[in-house]
Design an enzyme around this catalytic site. Structure first.
Site, PDB file in Angstrom:
ATOM      1  N   ASP A 195     -33.081 -17.828 -14.086  1.00 25.45           N
ATOM      2  CA  ASP A 195     -32.178 -17.447 -15.165  1.00 25.45           C
ATOM      3  C   ASP A 195     -31.108 -18.538 -15.206  1.00 25.45           C
ATOM      4  OD1 ASP A 195     -30.625 -14.336 -16.263  1.00 25.45           O
ATOM      5  OD2 ASP A 195     -30.542 -16.374 -17.050  1.00 25.45           O
ATOM      6  N   ILE A 254     -28.576 -19.237 -17.076  1.00 23.72           N
ATOM      7  CA  ILE A 254     -27.246 -18.610 -17.065  1.00 23.72           C
ATOM      8  C   ILE A 254     -27.499 -17.104 -17.110  1.00 23.72           C
ATOM      9  CG2 ILE A 254     -25.124 -18.098 -18.312  1.00 23.72           C
ATOM     10  CD1 ILE A 254     -24.765 -20.895 -18.985  1.00 23.72           C
ATOM     11  N   ASP A 306     -33.413 -11.671 -13.496  1.00 27.70           N
ATOM     12  CA  ASP A 306     -32.081 -11.046 -13.401  1.00 27.70           C
ATOM     13  C   ASP A 306     -31.805 -10.450 -12.038  1.00 27.70           C
ATOM     14  OD1 ASP A 306     -32.041  -9.908 -16.836  1.00 27.70           O
ATOM     15  OD2 ASP A 306     -31.049 -11.622 -15.908  1.00 27.70           O
TER      16      ASP A 306
HETATM   17  N1  LIG Z   1     -29.643  -2.764 -21.898  1.00 28.14           N
HETATM   18  C1  LIG Z   1     -29.567  -3.565 -20.833  1.00 28.14           C
HETATM   19  N2  LIG Z   1     -29.627  -3.027 -19.589  1.00 28.14           N
HETATM   20  C2  LIG Z   1     -29.554  -3.817 -18.506  1.00 28.14           C
HETATM   21  N3  LIG Z   1     -29.394  -5.170 -18.565  1.00 28.14           N
HETATM   22  C3  LIG Z   1     -29.340  -5.736 -19.779  1.00 28.14           C
HETATM   23  C4  LIG Z   1     -29.414  -4.977 -20.971  1.00 28.14           C
HETATM   24  N4  LIG Z   1     -29.340  -5.849 -22.008  1.00 28.14           N
HETATM   25  C5  LIG Z   1     -29.236  -7.080 -21.494  1.00 28.14           C
HETATM   26  N5  LIG Z   1     -29.229  -7.017 -20.158  1.00 28.14           N
HETATM   27  C6  LIG Z   1     -29.178  -8.138 -19.208  1.00 28.14           C
HETATM   28  O1  LIG Z   1     -28.097  -8.012 -18.328  1.00 28.14           O
HETATM   29  C7  LIG Z   1     -27.906  -9.306 -17.775  1.00 28.14           C
HETATM   30  C8  LIG Z   1     -26.473  -9.490 -17.492  1.00 28.14           C
HETATM   31  O2  LIG Z   1     -26.168  -8.519 -16.539  1.00 28.14           O
HETATM   32  P1  LIG Z   1     -24.640  -8.080 -16.334  1.00 28.14           P
HETATM   33  O3  LIG Z   1     -24.345  -7.111 -17.430  1.00 28.14           O
HETATM   34  O4  LIG Z   1     -24.669  -7.423 -15.001  1.00 28.14           O
HETATM   35  O5  LIG Z   1     -23.845  -9.320 -16.429  1.00 28.14           O
HETATM   36  C9  LIG Z   1     -28.393 -10.313 -18.771  1.00 28.14           C
HETATM   37  O6  LIG Z   1     -29.429 -11.053 -18.176  1.00 28.14           O
HETATM   38  C10 LIG Z   1     -28.941  -9.466 -19.886  1.00 28.14           C
HETATM   39  O7  LIG Z   1     -30.209  -9.926 -20.295  1.00 28.14           O
HETATM   40  P2  LIG Z   1     -30.283 -10.881 -21.581  1.00 28.14           P
HETATM   41  O8  LIG Z   1     -29.602 -12.159 -21.220  1.00 28.14           O
HETATM   42  O9  LIG Z   1     -31.742 -11.079 -21.748  1.00 28.14           O
HETATM   43  O10 LIG Z   1     -29.614 -10.169 -22.674  1.00 28.14           O
HETATM   44 MG   LIG Z   2     -29.822 -15.713 -18.967  1.00 25.54          MG
HETATM   45 MG   LIG Z   3     -29.858 -12.675 -17.084  1.00 24.11          MG
END
Ligand SMILES: Nc1ncnc2c1ncn2[C@@H]1O[C@H](COP(=O)(O)O)[C@@H](O)[C@H]1OP(=O)(O)O
Ligand SMILES: [Mg+2]
Ligand SMILES: [Mg+2]
Ligand SMILES: [Mg+2]
Length: 322
Positions: free
Chosen positions: A120, A122, A265
């Site tokens: 990942d 970022i 993640d």
């Molecule tokens: N509904 C969701 N539930 C849990 N994690 C999510 C959700 N939507 C996005 N994410 C992901 O949570 C991660 C960030 O975690 P945190 O909130 O702990 O900082 C990101 O990688 C994001 O993915 P993405 O980048 O694909 O949107």
């Molecule tokens: Mg990312």
């Molecule tokens: Mg992420």
């Protein structure tokens, strides 16, 4: 597999990527909206390009399962974006061309298998954009088990030391952190039950990424009465691994009941906590499945603890769900 060489290459590429990310951050980056409506920035792409290039050169036969992909960048309307990304990459690799950067990003289109990296570039893009926490997360998965995990946290400040940490864990060899710019390796250890002052819990900043009401109820039921500490990204795993929180709860958001966690993640964060003596499972106590696909389709939620309270937390979740 020579894990020492893998660690060296991974550490150096994450340090390069952190430099690029911090440079982008100084210029207040704009969010680009992806197809799935989530945000991405030139730093996410630049970070993936740098790390994939370094890994592919050293380990050409190991696939990389990365979050980002260059398809959208190859469209004519994206020429400004790819030129911006290449500009940042050239600050680190002056000879880089846009075509090379596009190909380096697409090295991340590998598939899961018996031995692969997951990246990942970022994690916590929303945190990155908000000038809060974010992480550069890289893990090596062999025969379904995370063997190596590295977590670059450029904006993380712990109770001691400077801002900016790099967590490194190898299966069976412990978890360590070092200053992101380089320095001595500090052994990681999760908080003991007795150390009530650090008996805190961490959760996402983004309410839509979890179930904050239920998370607070569960934390209280296991004796954590202090307010949650809200942190973006897998930096939360680094905080538990450093013994500065006992619990990280990530329960399914009621708004997105069908959301499934991506392996990128959690893979790096999981081993960083496990090798510090902690435990990581889904909300039913099941191990996280990093082997089958890029999404953990058979897991729900994520529970990260210092180990000793894990069963109590799972029990409390079970009670709340009955
Ligand atoms: N509904 C969701 N539930 C849990 N994690 C999510 C959700 N939507 C996005 N994410 C992901 O949570 C991660 C960030 O975690 P945190 O909130 O702990 O900082 C990101 O990688 C994001 O993915 P993405 O980048 O694909 O949107
Ligand atoms: Mg990312
Ligand atoms: Mg992420
Ligand atoms: Mg994303």
């Amino acid at each position: 597999m020579n894990y020492n060489l893998a660690k060296e290459i991974a550490i150096a590429s994450i340090q390069q990527s952190a430099q690029l990310c911090q440079q982008v951050r100084e210029n207040i980056p704009k969010a680009i909206e992806k197809e799935d409506k989530s945000p991405v920035t030139v730093a996410d792409f630049g970070s993936q390009a740098l790390i994939c290039k370094a890994l592919k050169e050293a380990f050409p036969n190991i696939p990389i399962v990365g979050e980002e992909d260059a398809t959208a960048l190859r469209k004519p309307e994206s020429v400004d974006t790819i030129n911006k990304i290449t500009g940042y990459v050239k600050n680190i690799i002056p000879s880089a061309t846009s075509d090379e950067v596009l190909n380096w990003i697409d090295y991340g289109n590998g598939k899961v298998g018996d031995c692969f990296w997951t990246l990942d570039p970022i994690d916590g893009t929303k945190g990155f954009l908000r000038q809060d926490q974010y992480a550069i997360a890289l893990a090596l998965i062999v025969d379904g088990e995370v063997k190596l995990g590295l977590l670059g946290c450029p904006a993380l400040k712990l109770s001691q030391g400077e801002t900016g940490w790099l967590f490194v864990a190898e299966r069976g060899k412990g978890a360590y952190r070092m200053p992101l710019a380089g320095g001595e390796m500090i052994k990681q250890k999760v908080v003991d039950k007795e150390d009530v002052s650090r008996f805190r819990f961490v959760e996402s900043v983004e309410a839509s990424h979890g179930n904050q009401a239920l998370q607070n109820t569960i934390a209280q039921s296991v004796g954590i009465t202090t307010e949650s500490v809200r942190v973006d990204s897998q930096a939360k795993y680094g905080i538990v691994s450093s013994g500065e929180a006992a619990l990280y709860l990530r329960l399914p958001s009621p708004k997105y009941p069908n959301y499934r966690e991506n392996i990128w993640d959690h893979a790096a964060g999981a081993i960083v906590v496990e090798e510090a003596g902690g435990k990581v499972t889904d909300m039913y106590g099941k191990p996280l499945d990093f082997a089958t696909a890029s999404k953990m389709n058979d897991n729900r939620g994520v529970v990260v603890t210092n180990g000793v309270i894990h069963d109590t937390v799972i029990q409390a979740i079970r009670q709340e769900n009955n």
